[in-house]
Design a protein around this motif. Structure first.
Motif, PDB file in Angstrom:
ATOM      1  N   UNK A 187      -0.001   8.442 -40.273  1.00  0.00           N
ATOM      2  CA  UNK A 187       0.489   7.224 -39.623  1.00  0.00           C
ATOM      3  C   UNK A 187      -0.498   6.099 -39.886  1.00  0.00           C
ATOM      4  N   UNK A 188       0.020   4.977 -40.388  1.00  0.00           N
ATOM      5  CA  UNK A 188      -0.788   3.782 -40.596  1.00  0.00           C
ATOM      6  C   UNK A 188      -0.225   2.713 -39.666  1.00  0.00           C
ATOM      7  N   UNK A 189      -0.846   2.527 -38.503  1.00  0.00           N
ATOM      8  CA  UNK A 189      -0.313   1.539 -37.564  1.00  0.00           C
ATOM      9  C   UNK A 189      -0.529   0.118 -38.075  1.00  0.00           C
ATOM     10  N   UNK A 190       0.523  -0.672 -38.010  1.00  0.00           N
ATOM     11  CA  UNK A 190       0.446  -2.085 -38.386  1.00  0.00           C
ATOM     12  C   UNK A 190       0.899  -2.917 -37.196  1.00  0.00           C
ATOM     13  N   UNK A 191       0.225  -4.026 -36.899  1.00  0.00           N
ATOM     14  CA  UNK A 191       0.702  -4.891 -35.830  1.00  0.00           C
ATOM     15  C   UNK A 191       2.043  -5.514 -36.221  1.00  0.00           C
ATOM     16  N   UNK A 192       2.904  -5.740 -35.250  1.00  0.00           N
ATOM     17  CA  UNK A 192       4.239  -6.301 -35.512  1.00  0.00           C
ATOM     18  C   UNK A 192       4.160  -7.626 -36.241  1.00  0.00           C
ATOM     19  N   UNK A 193       3.089  -8.367 -36.063  1.00  0.00           N
ATOM     20  CA  UNK A 193       2.946  -9.668 -36.715  1.00  0.00           C
ATOM     21  C   UNK A 193       2.820  -9.535 -38.233  1.00  0.00           C
ATOM     22  N   UNK A 194       2.573  -8.323 -38.745  1.00  0.00           N
ATOM     23  CA  UNK A 194       2.409  -8.124 -40.181  1.00  0.00           C
ATOM     24  C   UNK A 194       3.722  -7.788 -40.879  1.00  0.00           C
ATOM     25  N   UNK A 195       4.843  -7.831 -40.162  1.00  0.00           N
ATOM     26  CA  UNK A 195       6.150  -7.554 -40.741  1.00  0.00           C
ATOM     27  C   UNK A 195       6.867  -8.874 -40.945  1.00  0.00           C
ATOM     28  N   UNK A 196       7.419  -9.068 -42.115  1.00  0.00           N
ATOM     29  CA  UNK A 196       8.176 -10.281 -42.419  1.00  0.00           C
ATOM     30  C   UNK A 196       9.398  -9.895 -43.240  1.00  0.00           C
ATOM     31  N   UNK A 197      10.330 -10.818 -43.340  1.00  0.00           N
ATOM     32  CA  UNK A 197      11.507 -10.579 -44.176  1.00  0.00           C
ATOM     33  C   UNK A 197      11.180 -11.007 -45.591  1.00  0.00           C
ATOM     34  N   UNK A 198      11.565 -10.166 -46.539  1.00  0.00           N
ATOM     35  CA  UNK A 198      11.274 -10.427 -47.940  1.00  0.00           C
ATOM     36  C   UNK A 198      12.563 -10.759 -48.683  1.00  0.00           C
ATOM     37  N   UNK A 199      12.496 -11.659 -49.577  1.00  0.00           N
ATOM     38  CA  UNK A 199      13.627 -11.965 -50.455  1.00  0.00           C
ATOM     39  C   UNK A 199      13.466 -11.149 -51.726  1.00  0.00           C
ATOM     40  N   UNK A 200      14.485 -10.813 -52.462  1.00  0.00           N
ATOM     41  CA  UNK A 200      15.856 -11.251 -52.273  1.00  0.00           C
ATOM     42  C   UNK A 200      16.678 -10.334 -51.375  1.00  0.00           C
ATOM     43  N   UNK A 201      16.201  -9.141 -51.052  1.00  0.00           N
ATOM     44  CA  UNK A 201      17.045  -8.180 -50.336  1.00  0.00           C
ATOM     45  C   UNK A 201      17.120  -8.451 -48.839  1.00  0.00           C
ATOM     46  N   UNK A 202      16.201  -9.202 -48.267  1.00  0.00           N
ATOM     47  CA  UNK A 202      16.254  -9.566 -46.868  1.00  0.00           C
ATOM     48  C   UNK A 202      15.822  -8.495 -45.892  1.00  0.00           C
ATOM     49  N   UNK A 203      15.355  -7.340 -46.383  1.00  0.00           N
ATOM     50  CA  UNK A 203      14.887  -6.284 -45.491  1.00  0.00           C
ATOM     51  C   UNK A 203      13.441  -6.547 -45.106  1.00  0.00           C
ATOM     52  N   UNK A 204      13.056  -6.164 -43.888  1.00  0.00           N
ATOM     53  CA  UNK A 204      11.648  -6.333 -43.514  1.00  0.00           C
ATOM     54  C   UNK A 204      10.740  -5.499 -44.409  1.00  0.00           C
ATOM     55  N   UNK A 205       9.579  -6.011 -44.681  1.00  0.00           N
ATOM     56  CA  UNK A 205       8.581  -5.274 -45.447  1.00  0.00           C
ATOM     57  C   UNK A 205       7.248  -5.389 -44.734  1.00  0.00           C
ATOM     58  N   UNK A 206       6.395  -4.413 -44.928  1.00  0.00           N
ATOM     59  CA  UNK A 206       5.059  -4.453 -44.352  1.00  0.00           C
ATOM     60  C   UNK A 206       4.143  -5.182 -45.315  1.00  0.00           C
ATOM     61  N   UNK A 207       3.301  -6.036 -44.773  1.00  0.00           N
ATOM     62  CA  UNK A 207       2.346  -6.784 -45.578  1.00  0.00           C
ATOM     63  C   UNK A 207       0.965  -6.202 -45.316  1.00  0.00           C
ATOM     64  N   UNK A 208       0.233  -5.828 -46.365  1.00  0.00           N
ATOM     65  CA  UNK A 208      -1.098  -5.244 -46.165  1.00  0.00           C
ATOM     66  C   UNK A 208      -2.008  -6.168 -45.360  1.00  0.00           C
ATOM     67  N   UNK A 209      -2.920  -5.579 -44.607  1.00  0.00           N
ATOM     68  CA  UNK A 209      -3.826  -6.337 -43.756  1.00  0.00           C
ATOM     69  C   UNK A 209      -4.642  -7.370 -44.529  1.00  0.00           C
ATOM     70  N   UNK A 210      -4.971  -7.071 -45.806  1.00  0.00           N
ATOM     71  CA  UNK A 210      -5.789  -8.031 -46.551  1.00  0.00           C
ATOM     72  C   UNK A 210      -4.989  -9.247 -46.955  1.00  0.00           C
ATOM     73  N   UNK A 211      -3.646  -9.235 -46.709  1.00  0.00           N
ATOM     74  CA  UNK A 211      -2.833 -10.424 -46.855  1.00  0.00           C
ATOM     75  C   UNK A 211      -2.596 -10.897 -48.268  1.00  0.00           C
ATOM     76  N   UNK A 212      -2.604 -10.012 -49.260  1.00  0.00           N
ATOM     77  CA  UNK A 212      -2.387 -10.462 -50.628  1.00  0.00           C
ATOM     78  C   UNK A 212      -0.906 -10.641 -50.953  1.00  0.00           C
ATOM     79  N   UNK A 213      -0.037 -10.407 -49.967  1.00  0.00           N
ATOM     80  CA  UNK A 213       1.381 -10.633 -50.176  1.00  0.00           C
ATOM     81  C   UNK A 213       2.124  -9.463 -50.777  1.00  0.00           C
ATOM     82  N   UNK A 214       1.436  -8.402 -51.167  1.00  0.00           N
ATOM     83  CA  UNK A 214       2.110  -7.245 -51.755  1.00  0.00           C
ATOM     84  C   UNK A 214       2.864  -6.479 -50.673  1.00  0.00           C
ATOM     85  N   UNK A 215       4.046  -6.007 -50.980  1.00  0.00           N
ATOM     86  CA  UNK A 215       4.852  -5.270 -50.019  1.00  0.00           C
ATOM     87  C   UNK A 215       4.484  -3.797 -50.034  1.00  0.00           C
TER      88      UNK A 215
END
Length: 126
Positions: A79-107
């Motif tokens: 289990x890798x716990x992520x804070x809810x604030x690190x989840x965003x909607x990604x285009x083009x599919x519109x599904x939520x994706x987790x964003x790594x803590x270092x914030x480089x934008x990779x899903x």
């Protein structure tokens, strides 16, 4: 291997009808919690998650959190716990994706949504 999932299984065998979780007015017994966690583990296995894989979990303290948490452990994953604030909607599919803590934008992968069961999908690289 002894982990929290094995402790849940022990409780489900020893006291299956004892209340384990109270999500609002409904009560989940240890047997029900264990069965639900097994379903999550099965879903994760069907999506290619296996022992040692990391599974991102971004979920506030809600009743289904222990179901997903134990399901990840039952799948043999980490289990890798992520804070809810690190989840965003990604285009083009519109599904939520987790964003790594270092914030480089990779899903990391699809996260919990109505189309994807709670718990998200982790990194399959091990």
């Amino acid at each position: 291997m002894l982990n929290l999932a094995s402790l849940l299984e022990t409780s489900a065998r020893a006291v299956p009808e004892r209340t384990a979780v109270v999500p609002g007015v409904k009560r989940l017994t240890y047997a029900e919690l264990d069965a639900a966690a097994c379903r999550v583990a099965g879903l994760l296995h069907s999506r290619g998650v296996g022992p040692g894989d990391k599974v991102a979990l971004s979920c506030p303290n809600l009743p289904w959190f222990p179901i997903v948490y134990y399901g990840i452990l039952k799948a043999g994953a980490v289990v890798v716990p992520l804070p809810s604030s690190r989840i965003r909607t990604s285009e083009p599919h519109g599904h939520p994706v987790a964003v790594p803590e270092h914030g480089d934008g990779a899903s990391v992968g699809p996260a919990a949504s109505p189309a994807h069961p709670p718990g998200g999908v982790g990194d399959h690289g091990g």
